[in-house]
Design an enzyme around this catalytic site. Structure first.
Site, PDB file in Angstrom:
ATOM      1  CG  ASN A 191      28.806  18.468   3.788  1.00 35.74           C
ATOM      2  OD1 ASN A 191      28.383  19.415   3.666  1.00 35.74           O
ATOM      3  ND2 ASN A 191      28.311  17.488   4.246  1.00 35.74           N
ATOM      4  CE  LYS A 192      32.118  21.079  -3.701  1.00 35.65           C
ATOM      5  NZ  LYS A 192      32.002  20.952  -5.164  1.00 35.65           N
ATOM      6  CE  LYS A 193      22.276  19.826   1.649  1.00 37.18           C
ATOM      7  NZ  LYS A 193      21.965  20.232   3.088  1.00 37.18           N
ATOM      8  CD  GLU A 194      27.974  19.606   7.185  1.00 40.00           C
ATOM      9  OE1 GLU A 194      27.193  18.738   7.809  1.00 40.00           O
ATOM     10  OE2 GLU A 194      29.221  19.581   7.090  1.00 40.00           O
ATOM     11  CG  ASP A 259      31.239   9.896  11.569  1.00 39.14           C
ATOM     12  OD1 ASP A 259      30.925  11.259  11.954  1.00 39.14           O
ATOM     13  OD2 ASP A 259      30.240   9.078  11.914  1.00 39.14           O
TER      14      ASP A 259
END
EC number: 2.7.1.167
Length: 461
Positions: A191-194, A259
């Site tokens: 995701n964007k944060k990761e 998921d």
């Protein structure tokens, strides 16, 4: 494509952090006399598959022949996973199988209690040997990493190397800031944060998104580079950057959306579906999931139902809309207008307005209201037609029709966080600005107006 996919049963193998998601549903209606805390009366408990097990559940729901490989502890949660998943699990004595207990009250999560052991497993070699024994029969491999110690660098590298040698796609849902252990995979789905943590970027806005997603592809030798952007959709870099817009109409719980995304992508790649089409389908699956509460799976029937759902469902009266807004802690953006003949200027204006918050509501003048404001010859299109045209845009979340000359009463009723108008209101009083803490003025695209379009049509006659 849905018809074709719904008839397929690809064999897909999942390795990762298999978990148990427990939901304790409570009634919280009083404060404890002992301390200033809520008293929760347990109503029921609901045990579900979580983490890699939720990916398994999604793939099974889609129709895949799924096989789980993992390591669990000699505890109740480990036993639950073995009883509910087809696969093989190595048992590490004394290890705690991840168990997440969510305390729910009035459809809201108020607390989560975790039991887990996140140290690296002691059975790396045994897990790799088990994978080597099974892999040849599968069409795709999913690594579902929740940083609980199963997918060590050694395990990841061995799995990717073996699968790559057999030309079997490996899809990874990554965790942590170091993606080097996933090098050589077919794709990652951060995701964007990761992605920001892995790239060491400050943001992924504008040009940074393309730079970042391309860097991930190059740095980790990926076939495709993907970043999930939550409400903005899925960004894909293959030969260039493409974005599959998000499809969700109503968001209740984002648990398990990632998921579902990787499950759909794995199912599609196992059936050799073109990657961007796979991303679009993954978005639709995520839209189904976030409209429910908790970790849930998605089926092709549900996706088919979602795709056939009319955008007319985005047209609400103010009472319906207020009820929906109360169920979600979202930043609400409100704008209004006649939108009689929707043109390019309107589209860019509404797109910019959506970026200011989470939910964009468009207040639409009724036919009677437009007639009073614009004259007897207007509107050109009926209020229902205008509402449907606006609702058809993915960046418009809801349309509400009002009959008054101004939206003051509607703004007072809905109490949005941000009020948006065109930049031509710079020296004018924006109706409702005294009720809202933040007002934003957006520049219009030059040369576009409904009046000019009408005049142009008349001139051609």
């Amino acid at each position: 494509m849905l018809e074709f996919l719904s008839q397929q049963k690809p064999k897909i193998l999942i390795i990762g952090d298999f978990m148990v998601d427990n939901y304790t549903w409570c009634d919280c209606s009083r404060i404890s006399p002992e301390a200033p805390v809520l008293v929760a009366k347990t109503l029921k408990e609901d045990k579900r598959l979580g983490g890699a097990a939720n990916v398994y559940a999604n793939l099974k729901s889609l129709g895949a022949d799924v096989f789980a490989l993992g390591v669990v502890g000699d505890d109740k949660s480990g036993k639950f996973l073995q009883e509910n998943l087809k696969g093989e699990f190595l048992i590490q004595k004394g290890r705690k199988t991840p168990f997440k207990n969510r305390i729910m009250a009035h459809n809201q999560q108020v607390l989560r209690l975790d039991e887990e052991d996140i140290s690296e497993i002691l059975l790396e070699n045994e897990l790799i040997a088990l994978f080597d024994e099974k892999i040849k029969d599968f069409k795709a491999v999913v690594l579902s990493d929740y940083a609980k110690g199963i997918l060590t660098p050694k395990v990841c590298k061995a799995v990717i190397k073996k699968a790559k040698a057999l030309n079997i796609p490996v899809l990874v849902d990554p965790k942590g800031s170091d993606f080097s252990k996933y090098s050589g995979a077919t794709l990652l789905t951060p995701n964007k944060k990761e992605a920001l943590e892995a790239l060491k970027f400050e943001n992924l806005e504008g040009e940074n998104l393309e730079k970042g997603i391309k860097k991930l592809k190059e740095d980790f030798s990926l076939r495709y580079s993907i970043i999930t952007l939550s409400e903005a959709g899925i960004a894909l870099f293959n030969e260039g950057l493409k974005i599959a817009p998000a499809k969700a109409l109503e968001v209740y719980d984002v648990t398990g959306a990632g998921d579902s995304v990787i499950a759909v992508l794995a199912f599609c790649l196992a059936n050799e579906i073109e990657i961007f089409k796979a991303c679009e389908l993954a978005n639709e699956a995520a839209a189904v999931v976030v409209s429910k509460i908790g970790s849930v799976s998605v089926s092709f029937d549900e996706i088919r139902s979602f795709k056939s759902m009319s955008f007319e469902k985005k047209i609400k009266n103010k009472e319906e809309l207020l009820t929906l807004l109360k169920q979600n802690d979202k930043k609400i953006v409100f704008t209004n207008g006649c939108f009689d003949i929707v043109h390019f200027g309107h589209i860019k204006y509404l797109e910019k307005a959506k970026r200011l918050g989470d939910v964009l509501i468009v207040g639409l003048n009724s036919d009677a209201s437009v007639k009073r404001l614009k004259g007897e010859s207007r509107p050109v299109n009926s209020e229902f037609q205008r509402a449907c045209m606006l609702a058809a845009f993915y960046f418009v979340d809801f349309v509400v029709i009002f009959d008054e000359d101004t939206p003051l009463e509607l703004i007072s009723f809905l109490k949005p966080d941000i009020l948006v108008k065109g930049a031509d209101y710079k020296d004018k009083l924006v109706v409702g600005s005294n009720l809202i803490s933040r007002v934003e003025l957006i520049d219009f695209e030059e040369g576009f107006s409904t009046s000019k379009i009408i005049e142009k049509i008349k001139d051609k006659k």
